[in-house]
Write a protein that holds these residues in place. Sequence first.
Motif, PDB file in Angstrom:
ATOM      1  N   TYR A   1       0.778  -1.012   0.088  1.00 55.96           N
ATOM      2  CA  TYR A   1      -0.492  -0.264   0.467  1.00 55.96           C
ATOM      3  C   TYR A   1       0.602   0.812  -0.467  1.00 55.96           C
ATOM      4  CZ  TYR A   1      -4.200  -2.720   1.052  1.00 55.96           C
ATOM      5  OH  TYR A   1      -4.984  -3.835   0.684  1.00 55.96           O
ATOM      6  N   GLY A   2       2.406   1.254   0.575  1.00 54.57           N
ATOM      7  CA  GLY A   2       2.853   1.884   0.838  1.00 54.57           C
ATOM      8  C   GLY A   2       3.644   2.882  -0.549  1.00 54.57           C
ATOM      9  N   ILE A   3       3.495   1.873  -1.379  1.00 53.03           N
ATOM     10  CA  ILE A   3       4.722   1.798  -2.621  1.00 53.03           C
ATOM     11  C   ILE A   3       4.186   2.622  -3.203  1.00 53.03           C
ATOM     12  CG2 ILE A   3       5.158   0.360  -4.795  1.00 53.03           C
ATOM     13  CD1 ILE A   3       6.587  -1.228  -2.914  1.00 53.03           C
ATOM     14  N   GLN A   4       2.197   2.516  -3.358  1.00 53.27           N
ATOM     15  CA  GLN A   4       1.030   3.262  -4.419  1.00 53.27           C
ATOM     16  C   GLN A   4       0.258   4.131  -3.848  1.00 53.27           C
ATOM     17  OE1 GLN A   4      -2.099  -0.475  -5.186  1.00 53.27           O
ATOM     18  NE2 GLN A   4      -1.499  -1.519  -4.531  1.00 53.27           N
TER      19      GLN A   4
ATOM     20  N   GLU B   1       9.105 -10.188   0.346  1.00 53.03           N
ATOM     21  CA  GLU B   1       8.824 -11.292   0.208  1.00 53.03           C
ATOM     22  C   GLU B   1       9.883 -12.440  -0.343  1.00 53.03           C
ATOM     23  OE1 GLU B   1       6.371  -9.873  -3.478  1.00 53.03           O
ATOM     24  OE2 GLU B   1       5.190  -8.694  -2.388  1.00 53.03           O
ATOM     25  N   THR B   2      10.892 -12.289   0.002  1.00 58.41           N
ATOM     26  CA  THR B   2      11.548 -13.423  -0.159  1.00 58.41           C
ATOM     27  C   THR B   2      12.337 -14.071   0.668  1.00 58.41           C
ATOM     28  OG1 THR B   2      13.615 -12.090  -0.506  1.00 58.41           O
ATOM     29  CG2 THR B   2      12.764 -12.471  -3.305  1.00 58.41           C
TER      30      THR B   2
ATOM     31  N   LYS C   1      10.428  -0.115  -2.085  1.00 66.04           N
ATOM     32  CA  LYS C   1       9.901  -1.318  -3.491  1.00 66.04           C
ATOM     33  C   LYS C   1      11.660  -2.778  -3.822  1.00 66.04           C
ATOM     34  CE  LYS C   1       8.547   0.323  -7.382  1.00 66.04           C
ATOM     35  NZ  LYS C   1       8.222   0.632  -8.974  1.00 66.04           N
ATOM     36  N   ASN C   2      12.550  -1.989  -2.543  1.00 65.58           N
ATOM     37  CA  ASN C   2      13.730  -2.850  -2.159  1.00 65.58           C
ATOM     38  C   ASN C   2      13.330  -3.660  -0.685  1.00 65.58           C
ATOM     39  OD1 ASN C   2      15.858  -1.741  -4.245  1.00 65.58           O
ATOM     40  ND2 ASN C   2      16.532  -0.325  -2.645  1.00 65.58           N
TER      41      ASN C   2
ATOM     42  N   ALA D   1       9.610   9.655  -5.050  1.00 62.18           N
ATOM     43  CA  ALA D   1      10.814   8.915  -5.708  1.00 62.18           C
ATOM     44  C   ALA D   1      11.967   8.330  -4.906  1.00 62.18           C
ATOM     45  CB  ALA D   1      11.476   9.368  -6.973  1.00 62.18           C
ATOM     46  N   ASP D   2      12.621   8.437  -4.623  1.00 58.95           N
ATOM     47  CA  ASP D   2      13.019   8.064  -3.472  1.00 58.95           C
ATOM     48  C   ASP D   2      12.398   7.192  -2.888  1.00 58.95           C
ATOM     49  OD1 ASP D   2      15.632   9.332  -4.890  1.00 58.95           O
ATOM     50  OD2 ASP D   2      15.240  11.073  -3.411  1.00 58.95           O
ATOM     51  N   LEU D   3      11.800   7.528  -2.244  1.00 58.95           N
ATOM     52  CA  LEU D   3      10.518   6.968  -1.020  1.00 58.95           C
ATOM     53  C   LEU D   3      10.484   5.271  -1.787  1.00 58.95           C
ATOM     54  CD1 LEU D   3       9.102   6.002   1.379  1.00 58.95           C
ATOM     55  CD2 LEU D   3       7.828   7.616   1.035  1.00 58.95           C
ATOM     56  N   ILE D   4       9.418   5.543  -3.257  1.00 60.02           N
ATOM     57  CA  ILE D   4       9.230   4.253  -3.495  1.00 60.02           C
ATOM     58  C   ILE D   4      10.486   3.218  -3.634  1.00 60.02           C
ATOM     59  CG2 ILE D   4       8.558   3.342  -5.762  1.00 60.02           C
ATOM     60  CD1 ILE D   4       6.757   6.896  -5.812  1.00 60.02           C
TER      61      ILE D   4
END
Length: 864
Positions: free
Chosen positions: A112-115, A273-274, A266-267, A259-262
Amino acid sequence: MIGTTISHYKITEKLGEGGMGVVYKALDIKLDREVAIKFLPSPMTADNERKQRLINEAKTASSIDHPNICSIYEIDETPSGDLFIVMRAYEGVSLDKKIEAGPLPVKEVVRYGIQIAAGLQAAHENGIVHRDIKSSNVIVTGKNEIKLIDFGLAKLRGGTKITRTGKAVGSLAYMSPEQLRTDEVDMRSDIFSLGVVLYEMITGDRPFKGEYEQVVAYAITNQDPSPLAVYRADIPQGLERVIIRCLEKNADLRYQNAADLIDDLKNLQQVIETEAPTNIAYSKFPTTGAGIGRRRQYIVPVLIVLTALFLILSYPYLRQFVEEFTGKDSLPQDRYLAVLPFTTISDHPGDSYLSDGLMDLLTGKITQLEIAHGSLFVIPASEIRRHDITSASDAYKLFGANLAVQGTVYRDERNVHVALVLIDSRSLVQLAAWDGIIGKEQLTDLHRELVIQLSRMLEVELKPQQMAAIDRGNTINPRAYELYLEARGYLQRYEQLQNISMAIERLEEAIQLDPLYSLAYASIGEAYLRKYDATKDRRWIDRAVHNGTRALELNDNIASVHVTLGMILTGTGEYEKAIDSFERAIEIDPINSDAFRGIARAYEQIGEFDEAESVYKRAIRLRPSYWVGYNLLGGFYYRRAQYENAIEQYRRVTELTPDNIAGYVNLGAIYFELDQWDKARQYFERALEFGPNYAIYYNLGTIYFYESMYEDAIHVYEQALSIHDHDYRLWGSLASAYYWSGKSYDLVTETFRRAISLAENEKEINPRDPNLLVSLAGYYERIGDSETTYKYLDDALAIARDDAYILSRAGVIYEQLGERERALQLIISALEQGHSIVYIKNDPVLKELHKEPEYIETVRNLDR
């Protein structure tokens, strides 16, 4: 409204209502589609200029085509002039409703944070700042997609003014500090608000909260939120770092764009997720429930983490993960620990003092672990308080503390709930956490459990002898213990006389409940000493001595009690007895830094300078990364006129703590002594960047005085007096500036008499202070009392016949008395012992003495 048709929209149902209007679901009759319509409050659109601004912003927002921004179809108004916005209708639920059901899974929070950040990025690139990001303005669709709503509406509100009380807090809890200050906001304000939403999703709670708007506003601008580990145990370290950066109060330290937050999210998403599931459970703090009634069974785990960890550790292949999670391999070799002020989850005013007292108590008790671990150093609570340190990063910058402990306290009718979190101060990574509940009937054991848990976090062995020392002087009466904690909290804020009185009141009640409570007697002795410092009333020092002595009669084996008594004895001029008390403290606690500082100062007062220097250096060896030791040694060298040595120490202070004014003020004073006044001003002005300060104004006034700029000196001295008006030296300096500027005799005499009154009050307590005596001699000479002048001169020189400063001041006074030969003798002796010539060559009293051949020859020889 239901069933009516507005334009070509038929209202079918009401979806919600808030401060920004009412939302309905409607059918677009022309296009046969469902829409959402928001009707805006009339007061917000009554002004034509504001209405047009809203229309323009809605048009801009409608032009943004992004999957995470709610589509705006049109903006229109009813025949009666009510403005409404038509938006796409989404099947789903607002994010705040999802959070009501409990904290969200970590993966979902990151997703949700990414979106949300992606939607903000699109808006920011189009020149739009949302200004009202909050969980209720985020829609989660049935496909688990995020839609941001209400772009541009917040600007209609203008500046936020916190004036109402007893009002439920809405959007305020998500506002950035700059919004609250009504400063101009940019995209970084939205990033702060998103940080609040991320925190809320992960904890189920807001980071800044309170019953009243003023409380929330203060928290946003001044307080750090509780660490995430207080709420749950499955927080990836990377996510905590992201949220902390979003919530930086200084916008320059936040993410500068979405953008930097995204990128960071994502990283983090890729790592999460792994990663294999950990099976670590969590729950919200505080929880309910009573403590178990037996002595060693009262701590009830609020988190289920302990059980989970026990099960995990049974399997070798998972042990490595747990060790990494608990920070076992992350602790630095040299551990400089700051115990930060505890946070209280309560609106009861007494609870904040209990929290402060618990922080003070834990700091004092945990210092016992320094003996067991040679590389553990605990910053005294007094230093944390003096510099108003509330965050791990500030503790690192100011003290070099690479570890910090944050605590949270909640007290209900039956229990006290406590949580501890150990933080790496450089990276702000949480290394370990613990929380528990104790029933009030077992409250007297609380400090034991906190020390045990913190020692485990620090991986420091807690030996039986340390546990015995931790319990010394304690009480078995729970209510007396609770009162003692509150009193210690009040004493953390001793700058206010009312707090000292409240501490005394609680300590006296504790002693009534337990007449053998030695720690309470020691603390009440300290409280009366503080009260004397604030009022200079002799009766308080007598009570301080009485209670300090009584504490020792009850228990002679507590280091802190001996330190307290040593402080009291030093304040009364009984230096030899004070040294005995401090030395006894070191016998009990061989690395007690407060005792070392006390001994060094006492030795210095009685002229044992080699002993004093040795003690100061030993204190530095105990804490080589702790700036206070260097500052104290620098002060010693300064008083001994060893200026180059002093500069070396003060520069070390600024290297260790660049945001600390002490080093800059002291370097300014040294460069003044060396006749480098431009450098002196540079350091004083650097220190004033941190805010108005009594000592800095005083020092600047001294520069002006010796430059013969007496009116400027008067102005700065008066600024210093507006901050602190109980210092006899400042009144004496002001009187001298009045004298040399040609002010009236009455004003000059009145001001000197004020200095005399304050100094005489201090002399009643400490008649052996040579600095005080020589100052009094000078004041009495100026009002024409030569008999008293000679008496105090003799007393001062008898005590400090080798002190360069005392010799120089006495020489000035003898010159005022017309005894040139005696004045010359003393001035030359002072110069030969290293006293700065700056004072002597610029003192207006000595202008004629400078013409004496013997003085000229002495200065010439010194310059070679």
